[in-house]
Design an enzyme around this catalytic site. Structure first.
Site, mmCIF file in Angstrom:
data_model
loop_
_atom_site.group_PDB
_atom_site.id
_atom_site.type_symbol
_atom_site.label_atom_id
_atom_site.label_comp_id
_atom_site.label_asym_id
_atom_site.label_seq_id
_atom_site.Cartn_x
_atom_site.Cartn_y
_atom_site.Cartn_z
ATOM 1 N N LYS A 112 6.969 -0.742 -22.544
ATOM 2 C CA LYS A 112 7.485 -0.741 -23.929
ATOM 3 C C LYS A 112 8.927 -1.202 -24.011
ATOM 4 O O LYS A 112 9.344 -1.785 -25.002
ATOM 5 C CB LYS A 112 7.331 0.656 -24.546
ATOM 6 C CG LYS A 112 5.884 1.073 -24.658
ATOM 7 C CD LYS A 112 5.560 1.689 -25.992
ATOM 8 C CE LYS A 112 4.065 1.711 -26.185
ATOM 9 N NZ LYS A 112 3.550 2.847 -26.891
ATOM 10 N N LYS A 193 -12.961 -3.376 -27.938
ATOM 11 C CA LYS A 193 -13.027 -1.961 -28.309
ATOM 12 C C LYS A 193 -12.733 -1.820 -29.805
ATOM 13 O O LYS A 193 -11.889 -2.537 -30.337
ATOM 14 C CB LYS A 193 -11.948 -1.232 -27.497
ATOM 15 C CG LYS A 193 -12.034 0.275 -27.537
ATOM 16 C CD LYS A 193 -10.915 0.892 -26.703
ATOM 17 C CE LYS A 193 -9.927 1.572 -27.624
ATOM 18 N NZ LYS A 193 -8.977 2.446 -26.964
ATOM 19 N N LYS A 196 -8.057 1.437 -33.904
ATOM 20 C CA LYS A 196 -7.444 1.725 -35.193
ATOM 21 C C LYS A 196 -6.365 0.705 -35.548
ATOM 22 O O LYS A 196 -5.958 0.606 -36.685
ATOM 23 C CB LYS A 196 -6.919 3.155 -35.241
ATOM 24 C CG LYS A 196 -5.962 3.557 -34.159
ATOM 25 C CD LYS A 196 -5.731 5.074 -34.213
ATOM 26 C CE LYS A 196 -4.744 5.504 -33.147
ATOM 27 N NZ LYS A 196 -4.569 6.920 -33.038
#
Ligand code: AMP
Ligand code: TRP
Length: 329
Positions: A112, A193, A196
């Site tokens: 990140k 997959k 969301k």
């Protein structure tokens, strides 16, 4: 007492992928463990900017949805992380027992911080706050996705170090890695997959979709041309995905379903999957609405915060005392 604890970050919209892959396994565990803590990790969400209004809404919907899906508040202690002010306090004491080198070697931090060089210190100390979440209440079992395994391991390392410096204080946590159970795939692109954060709105079923929307999305799911309802992930990913969904929703095995639909065309099979899935989501939504009308959720959260604060206060005082942070009167 063997305690199991897990936290969820309130970001994104919960999908049937989350329901099948995370919520249902937790509901199953209710029967196996006698002490479970489930909390909304809102302090972990803010390492990256969150719109305050949206975050507030997310916290509320996540708790409501978990309860609506069947998490039993009589068996599970549910709370909001930021309502326990001892957790960040404990986190500081743990930070002073964590080396910069070990924190900066965490994979999530490395990835990140590379994505965006203007990252906050919170991204670095994230796993130490997570250690505080786990250690304050002596949780020995911590179910997490594979990406969070390293964070449970660093919590264990910190606990071992603290115990050896200041005397036995913490139980050692163990990660429980969710087995690569059923992964629900995107309805439009079953090679991916269902996520969301996906940009494929018709491929993702949200737990807030209406009966009609769920039906439309399932009827429009990508399948194949050979018209045989058969489980074959490699050659028939779309049908296999629908079989997985139908299996969870109906409680039947995929073999039973194959048998039941061996003479049917895809339209008939899809209609069946659509109906049981849409009814389940409608049921969850009805429960969610009922729950939000009553004061049950506030009571559950008050009770959860009280229990969590009591335990954390006790651990905090013990840690302070052992570290010499007190004035004898
Ligand atoms: P995420 O939404 O990626 O933050 O994941 C939260 C939890 O839901 C994790 O335990 C995931 O393994 C689970 N999950 C998310 N998407 C899926 C999916 N499509 N199928 C199965 N489990 C999922
Ligand atoms: N970091 C976890 C995640 O991103 C959420 C979390 C925060 C957590 N504190 C925890 C999970 C403690 C397990 C135990 O999914």
């Amino acid at each position: 007492m063997k305690r199991l604890l897990t936290g969820i970050k309130p970001t994104g919209d919960l999908t049937i992928g989350n329901y099948i892959g995370a919520i249902l396994p937790l509901i199953k565990r209710q029967e196996e463990y006698d002490d479970i803590f489930l909390f909304v990790a809102d302090l972990h969400a803010i390492t990256i900017y969150q719109d305050p209004e949206e975050l507030k809404e997310k916290i509320k919907t996540f708790i409501g949805l978990y309860l609506a899906c069947g998490v039993d508040p009589n068996k599970v202690t549910i709370y909001i992380q930021s309502e326990n002010e001892y957790i960040p306090a404990i986190s500081w004491l743990l930070e002073c027992n964590t080396y910069y080198g070990e924190a900066s070697r965490m994979i999530q931090f490395k990835e990140k911080s590379k994505e965006n060089t203007n990252f906050t210190i919170g991204l670095l100390t994230y796993p130490i706050l997570m250690a505080a979440d786990i250690l304050y209440c002596d949780s020995e079992y911590v179910p997490v996705g594979i990406d969070q395994k390293q964070h449970v391991e660093i919590a264990r390392d910190i606990a071992i170090r603290f115990n050896s410096k200041y005397g036995e204080t913490f139980k050692l946590p163990n990660p429980i890695i969710e087995k690569s159970g059923t992964k629900i795939k995107d309805l439009k692109d079953p090679s991916k997959k269902m996520s969301k954060s996906s940009i494929s709105p018709n491929g993702v079923i949200s737990l807030f979709d209406t009966y009609e929307t769920v039906t439309k999305k399932i009827m429009g799911a990508t399948t194949d041309n050979d018209m045989l309802v058969k489980y074959d992930e490699e050659n028939k990913p779309g049908i296999s995905n629908l079989l997985n969904i139908a299996s969870v929703m109906s409680g039947k095995t995929t073999e039973e379903l194959e048998n039941e639909f061996k003479e049917s065309n895809y339209g008939v099979f899809k209609k069946y999957v659509a109906e049981i899935t849409a009814s389940k989501i409608e049921e969850i939504n009805k429960k969610y609405l009922e729950l939000s009308k009553e004061n049950i959720i506030t009571d559950i959260l008050d009770k959860g915060a009280r229990k969590s604060r009591e335990l954390a206060k006790e651990k905090y005082e013990e840690m302070k005392k052992k570290m010499g942070l007190f004035y004898e009167r």
